[in-house]
Design a protein around this motif. Structure first.
Motif, mmCIF file in Angstrom:
data_model
loop_
_atom_site.group_PDB
_atom_site.id
_atom_site.type_symbol
_atom_site.label_atom_id
_atom_site.label_comp_id
_atom_site.label_asym_id
_atom_site.label_seq_id
_atom_site.Cartn_x
_atom_site.Cartn_y
_atom_site.Cartn_z
ATOM 1 N N GLN A 143 86.369 29.591 37.856
ATOM 2 C CA GLN A 143 87.305 28.481 38.002
ATOM 3 C C GLN A 143 86.553 27.147 38.066
ATOM 4 O O GLN A 143 86.928 26.177 37.407
ATOM 5 C CB GLN A 143 88.161 28.657 39.263
ATOM 6 N N ILE A 144 85.481 27.111 38.850
ATOM 7 C CA ILE A 144 84.713 25.870 38.991
ATOM 8 C C ILE A 144 84.046 25.499 37.666
ATOM 9 O O ILE A 144 84.068 24.335 37.254
ATOM 10 C CB ILE A 144 83.649 25.992 40.116
ATOM 11 N N ILE A 145 83.463 26.472 36.970
ATOM 12 C CA ILE A 145 82.860 26.227 35.652
ATOM 13 C C ILE A 145 83.919 25.692 34.688
ATOM 14 O O ILE A 145 83.689 24.720 33.961
ATOM 15 C CB ILE A 145 82.216 27.519 35.083
ATOM 16 N N GLN A 146 85.081 26.333 34.682
ATOM 17 C CA GLN A 146 86.181 25.898 33.803
ATOM 18 C C GLN A 146 86.566 24.447 34.085
ATOM 19 O O GLN A 146 86.657 23.628 33.178
ATOM 20 C CB GLN A 146 87.402 26.814 34.014
ATOM 21 N N THR A 168 81.044 23.025 49.052
ATOM 22 C CA THR A 168 81.325 24.375 48.560
ATOM 23 C C THR A 168 81.354 24.390 47.035
ATOM 24 O O THR A 168 80.846 25.321 46.405
ATOM 25 C CB THR A 168 82.674 24.891 49.124
ATOM 26 N N ILE A 169 81.907 23.339 46.461
ATOM 27 C CA ILE A 169 81.960 23.257 44.998
ATOM 28 C C ILE A 169 80.556 23.151 44.417
ATOM 29 O O ILE A 169 80.208 23.857 43.464
ATOM 30 C CB ILE A 169 82.856 22.073 44.553
ATOM 31 N N TYR A 170 79.712 22.294 45.002
ATOM 32 C CA TYR A 170 78.319 22.189 44.556
ATOM 33 C C TYR A 170 77.617 23.545 44.645
ATOM 34 O O TYR A 170 76.939 23.971 43.709
ATOM 35 C CB TYR A 170 77.538 21.181 45.406
ATOM 36 N N ASN A 171 77.758 24.213 45.784
ATOM 37 C CA ASN A 171 77.096 25.509 45.988
ATOM 38 C C ASN A 171 77.609 26.556 44.996
ATOM 39 O O ASN A 171 76.825 27.320 44.435
ATOM 40 C CB ASN A 171 77.287 25.990 47.425
ATOM 41 N N THR A 172 78.920 26.588 44.818
ATOM 42 C CA THR A 172 79.517 27.564 43.893
ATOM 43 C C THR A 172 79.044 27.301 42.465
ATOM 44 O O THR A 172 78.683 28.238 41.737
ATOM 45 C CB THR A 172 81.051 27.506 43.967
ATOM 46 N N LEU A 173 79.021 26.043 42.081
ATOM 47 C CA LEU A 173 78.551 25.677 40.743
ATOM 48 C C LEU A 173 77.076 26.027 40.578
ATOM 49 O O LEU A 173 76.680 26.602 39.553
ATOM 50 C CB LEU A 173 78.787 24.185 40.505
ATOM 51 N N HIS A 174 76.277 25.727 41.590
ATOM 52 C CA HIS A 174 74.845 26.049 41.547
ATOM 53 C C HIS A 174 74.642 27.556 41.365
ATOM 54 O O HIS A 174 73.851 27.990 40.527
ATOM 55 C CB HIS A 174 74.160 25.559 42.829
ATOM 56 N N ASN A 175 75.351 28.355 42.158
ATOM 57 C CA ASN A 175 75.220 29.811 42.068
ATOM 58 C C ASN A 175 75.701 30.339 40.719
ATOM 59 O O ASN A 175 75.115 31.269 40.151
ATOM 60 C CB ASN A 175 75.976 30.491 43.207
ATOM 61 N N ALA A 176 76.786 29.753 40.192
ATOM 62 C CA ALA A 176 77.308 30.181 38.884
ATOM 63 C C ALA A 176 76.284 29.887 37.790
ATOM 64 O O ALA A 176 76.026 30.735 36.927
ATOM 65 C CB ALA A 176 78.629 29.478 38.595
ATOM 66 N N LEU A 177 75.700 28.708 37.832
ATOM 67 C CA LEU A 177 74.700 28.362 36.818
ATOM 68 C C LEU A 177 73.465 29.245 36.940
ATOM 69 O O LEU A 177 72.848 29.603 35.932
ATOM 70 C CB LEU A 177 74.319 26.880 36.940
#
Length: 191
Positions: A143-146, A168-177
């Protein structure tokens, strides 16, 4: 997709079901794109013409015939639309550079049907690899990547949409990348 599905989706389109329209779009898009590209080397023209085709099909769905060869019917309408769209573009003021570009696109850089077919298969393979890579993400990461990369939302907009904190968004995006970097589809150059 097997051959019965276009007929079913065509019938849904005729009945005014938008899902039938979307399914027909998905089913025919690649073939229409390849065909359009064999006529005109203009990606924008081709995409616009395909969009115009399906808008027209939707608008005239009450008048459409229940045809036996749906593909031929769709391609006949498409040929008219792509020609008309190109002609409308041609009627706009054309500069010397535009003429040279058209000559280069249509005559000097002629590609065989086999080359176009190979390019479309490579594109299809890349789409599948991208889908497979994205499938490795959690629903929240996806969802965050999208939102960030495909919908081009700012962090503030993502906060408003997801009700997550910016951290949380930064962390989630970092982990996704991080997950995506481990996938062979993505090649990230270290700077």
């Amino acid at each position: 997709m097997h051959s019965k599905e276009p007929i079913k989706n065509w019938n849904l389109l005729l009945e005014g079901d938008k899902q039938g329209l979307y399914e027909c779009f998905d089913f025919f898009y690649d073939d229409l794109y390849r065909f359009g590209f064999s006529l005109y080397r203009d990606h924008d023209l081709i995409r616009d013409s395909i969009q115009n085709l399906f808008i027209e099909l939707w608008e005239m769905r009450d008048k459409l015939q229940n045809v036996k060869n749906i593909k031929q019917y769709v391609f006949t309408i498409y040929k008219r639309i792509i020609y008309k769209t190109n002609k409308n573009l041609d009627n706009q003021s054309i500069g010397f550079e535009d003429i040279l570009e058209e000559i280069n696109n249509n005559f000097l850089i002629e590609q065989s049907y086999e080359t176009i077919l190979i390019e479309s298969q490579v594109d299809e393979m890349k789409r599948k690899q991208l889908k497979d890579a994205l499938d490795t993400l959690s629903p929240r990461q996806l969802q965050i990547i999208q939102l960030k990369f495909f919908d081009r939302k700012t962090y503030e907009e993502i906060v408003a949409i997801t009700n997550l904190t910016e951290r949380t968004i930064y962390n989630t995006l970092h982990n996704a990348l991080k997950v995506l970097r481990e996938n062979p589809f993505f090649v990230f150059k270290k700077q």
